[in-house]
Design an enzyme around this catalytic site. Structure first.
Site, PDB file in Angstrom:
ATOM      1  CB  CYS A 274      31.175  37.124  43.970  1.00  0.00           C
ATOM      2  SG  CYS A 274      32.109  38.514  43.644  1.00  0.00           S
TER       3      CYS A 274
ATOM      4  CE  LYS B 227      34.863  39.124  47.456  1.00  0.00           C
ATOM      5  NZ  LYS B 227      34.344  40.569  47.372  1.00  0.00           N
TER       6      LYS B 227
ATOM      7  CG  ASP C  83      33.108  49.511  46.170  1.00  0.00           C
ATOM      8  OD1 ASP C  83      32.757  48.257  46.343  1.00  0.00           O
ATOM      9  OD2 ASP C  83      32.238  50.511  46.539  1.00  0.00           O
TER      10      ASP C  83
ATOM     11  CG  ASP D  12      30.774  46.434  43.092  1.00  0.00           C
ATOM     12  OD1 ASP D  12      31.392  46.917  44.134  1.00  0.00           O
ATOM     13  OD2 ASP D  12      31.478  45.915  42.266  1.00  0.00           O
TER      14      ASP D  12
END
Length: 767
Positions: A418, A421, A451, A629
């Site tokens: 991540c 990203k 999400d 999350d």
């Protein structure tokens, strides 16, 4: 990543992080061999240096001073690090068999593992004695022994073994226990220590002057010595000596007799001696094999018998490294020539040592200082590594100056996971410009992002769709597959959905067919293990070549119409519950730069391998009102999405946020993920508390997480039982990190004030 620049041609697998292999890694790091990939499989992420173990037990060294950190060392050598235990070999297929992962293929194998205690020949020894080897296990066992002594449950410590290792260890144990018991207010004079040396006597391989000096030290330290009879049996609380059955009682029995090889060695088909040690020739190559080398305690050196001592393994390291290189390049192998009379310096537990070589024996505090300098110089070679070419300077900023945090530059090595990203502001601007085709079946889409997307297919349950894809964050394809699958499924769990099916999207670097196949197989095996545990069927996918290893999944789930959870459901008064600690982005950035300790990174990887499935079910069972999350936009970014969608404020107790070990150290060193600067743009929505004690953790609010935990609003009266249930289910760091409040109407960021809440040190977050 500091990997090979071209396709992998040969795989070299190193089993064990012994004294020889750490030198192989360092030498290959200093002079890489193009097309060669190293993989280190080790049970010990921090490999103990045998020369400093007694000093560690005695209290002269801290843990990190006496251990080589395999994480930065493997990174320096561009080697893959697999924390696992080897249980066998498949010589025909050239596979290393591990306890917790698929077989690891090799073209060339090297073995440098420690020995184990020879407890099998003495009845009761395995059940009732505390083995000193393997060393990493002994440290935990000694900690438990020390606790029993300090609690008054143990008073008599007996050690079996009269060699240098046993004598030095018992003297170190005696010093540590007496001092700690006295410091705790106990009577250290009540402690008793006994050394049982067997028929060979005390220090049988050393000169008489050396033995006499140690006999004098043992006597002065009130350590009883029993010589002349071997231990024939071990009972609970006693050892039995000789044929006559003389019984010596003891509360604790330490075992340091002659070592035995790992049991799996004899089962491989490799040539072994009568005791099961791996036979090697003068070049350290296994007898009868062109593709297997070995060094250290596990070998039987065919040209001549040599002691199983770290001194000889250290000397073998450069020869082993050169011969591995020569075998790969078709060069001539060197002969290993063990020293005839090695220098032996043995400590006494105090800053005092006795040394011998060529029949000459000397002793004194200066000998200890001499030994200390030698040991520290050796350790510096592996813990203070040369700077990597790719390593970039970290951002220099005063952590107390939160405004300056926006100036953090992206480090030269871009993060994976991540951390790779696109930033939230860039993504928002692009999505705002899009106008998807209208579809009345789309209940949650780009017009109200969450999400996952939600589609009404007309049945009793709604279809939930999400996709995630990122390049590898670790060099272990098996566990990377687990992390990628967990990360993708996290979006479904955050919506309250049950996973149903998944499509894989895999990218692999160009290489030889066998190497590509092995990496793809390992990666998909890890991913499929997670998907199967989630009852999510892998139904297909797509593969392609690319510059870096990458994996993602398009996942589909189902949720009952009245069970769907969204980000926009928080209610004033709700408690904010976080299920996993944060800090993975900073730790993975630290790993890339070679400054994060292996145990910190391993703990982060372990958290990423934990599924959010049970956590989602427990949060829903405790009345969760909203859920998300925590991934690429960091804890703060995802919390802001919830507060904006819910029309509320959130008050965070910064010091209650669980943080991974080592993350604070990364912040102190200004090591951040490459996505961090973009996440920092969200800081304008934060009203900050000016208390200095919370500022060191402030940057971690923006740290991008991979396969992070769930963040949920839970009714306040259910929060305590919810956290207790989460911890019982394996989410040991789950915590209430704040509360939800009514929207204050504030738009511009202001300095935080005391909100009058029972939870003190709160930070307000508003849209």
């Amino acid at each position: 990543m500091r990997g090979a620049t071209g396709p992998v041609v040969k795989d070299v697998v190193l089993v064990g992080a012994g004294h020889a292999h750490v030198q192989v890694l360092r030498r290959f790091g200093m002079r890489p061999l193009e097309g060669v990939r190293l993989t280190l499989i080790t049970r010990e992420l921090h490999t103990p240096y045998s020369g400093m173990l007694p000093g560690l037990i005695a209290g002269h060294y801290a843990f990190d001073e006496a251990h080589i950190d395999t994480g930065p060392l493997a990174r320096f050598a561009a080697a893959r690090l697999y924390p696992d235990e080897v249980v066998g070999l498949d010589l025909a297929r050239r596979h290393v068999l591990c306890r917790h992962r698929p077989p690891v293929p090799y073209d060339l194998l090297s073995i440098n593992i420690g020995s184990r205690p020879n407890t099998g020949d003495v009845p009761g020894a395995e059940a009732h004695a505390i083995p000193v080897k393997p060393i990493d296990g002994f440290l935990a066992r000694f900690a438990a022994l020390k606790a029993r002594v300090l609690a008054g449950r143990s008073r008599h410590v007996l050690l079996v073994g009269g060699g240098a290792g046993g004598v030095e260890l018992l003297l170190s144990v005696e010093r540590r226990l007496r001092r700690e018991l006295a410091a705790a207010g106990g009577d250290d004079a009540a402690l008793r220590f006994t050394l049982v040396t067997g028929i060979d006597g005390l220090l049988p391989r050393f000169p008489g002057a050396f033995r006499r000096r140690f006999a004098s030290v043992l006597s002065a330290r009130r350590i009883a010595v029993h010589e002349g009879m071997d231990v024939t049996a071990v009972e609970a609380g006693a050892v039995v000596l000789g044929e006559g059955g003389t019984r010596l009682a003891a509360d604790e029995i330490l075992w340091t007799t002659e070592a035995a090889p790992a049991r799996w060695i004899a089962e491989t088909g490799l040539a072994v001696d009568a005791r099961g040690f791996l036979r090697v020739d003068a070049t350290l190559r296994a007898i009868g094999r062109e593709d297997v080398f070995a060094a250290g305690d596990t070998i039987a050196f065919d040209p001549a018998s040599i002691p199983r001592s770290g001194v000889y393994s250290v000397r073998a390291g450069p020869v082993l490294a050169d011969n591995i290189r020569a075998a790969l390049a078709g060069g001539r192998l060197r002969r290993y020539r063990p020293q005839r009379d090695a220098l032996s310096i043995v400590g006494t537990g105090e800053p005092y040592a006795i040394a011998t070589r060529n029949g000459i024996t000397v002793a004194g505090a200066w000998v200890w200082r001499w030994k200390d300098r030698i040991d520290r110089r050796f350790m510096r070679r592996f813990n203070d590594l040369p700077e990597m070419a790719e390593r970039a300077a970290g951002p220099a900023l005063p952590l107390a100056d939160t405004e300056a945090l926006r100036e953090i530059p992206a480090i030269a090595m871009r993060c994976g996971g991540c951390g790779a990203k696109i930033g939230p502001t860039v993504l928002a601007r692009v999505l705002e410009a899009l106008e998807p085709a209208p579809n009345p079946d789309v209940l949650v889409g780009l017009d109200a992002p969450d999400d996952a997307a939600v589609v009404d297919t007309g049945g009793p349950r709604l279809a939930v769709h999400s996709v995630d894809h990122f390049r590898a964050i670790i060099d272990d394809p098996f566990r990377f597959g687990m992390i990628a699958a967990n990360h993708a499924l996290g979006d479904l769990y955050a919506m309250g959905a049950e996973p149903h099916t998944a499509l894989a999207i895999a990218t692999l670097p160009y290489g030889r067919e066998a190497k590509v196949e092995a990496d793809l197989a390992a990666m998909m095996a890890g991913a499929n293990a997670v998907l199967r545990e989630a009852a999510c069927a892998l139904v297909g996918g797509h593969t392609s070549e690319g510059a870096e290893l990458a994996l993602g999944f398009a996942v589909n789930g189902l949720v009952a119409r009245d069970r769907m959870l969204r980000k926009g459901g928080l209610r004033p008064g709700d408690a904010l519950v976080l299920t996993k600690p944060i800090g993975t982005g900073a730790l993975l950035a630290g790993q890339m730069r070679g400054v994060a300790r292996a145990r910190w990174v391993e703990a982060a990887i372990a958290q990423m391998c934990v599924s959010n499935r049970r956590a989602a079910a427990l949060l829903a069972a405790h009345g969760a009102t909203a859920m998300t999350d925590v991934t690429g936009f960091g804890l703060l970014g995802h919390l802001l999405e919830m507060t904006r969608a819910s029309g509320v404020d959130a008050h965070l107790v910064i010091e209650r946020i669980p943080v991974l070990e080592g993350a604070r150290e990364m912040v102190a060193r200004r090591v951040f993920s490459s996505l961090q600067p973009q996440n920092l743009r969200l800081r304008r929505a934060v009203r900050e508390l000016a208390a200095a004690e919370v500022l060191p953790l402030y940057p971690l609010l923006f740290d991008p997480q991979t396969a992070g935990g769930l963040l949920a609003g839970v009714p306040a009266d259910s929060a305590e039982s919810c956290v207790a249930a989460l911890r019982a289910a394996g989410y040991g760091c789950a915590a209430v990190i704040g509360r939800v409040a009514a929207r204050s109407g504030a738009i511009e960021p202001v300095v935080l004030r005391d909100c009058g809440d029972p939870l003190k040190g709160l930070g307000a977050v508003s849209a």
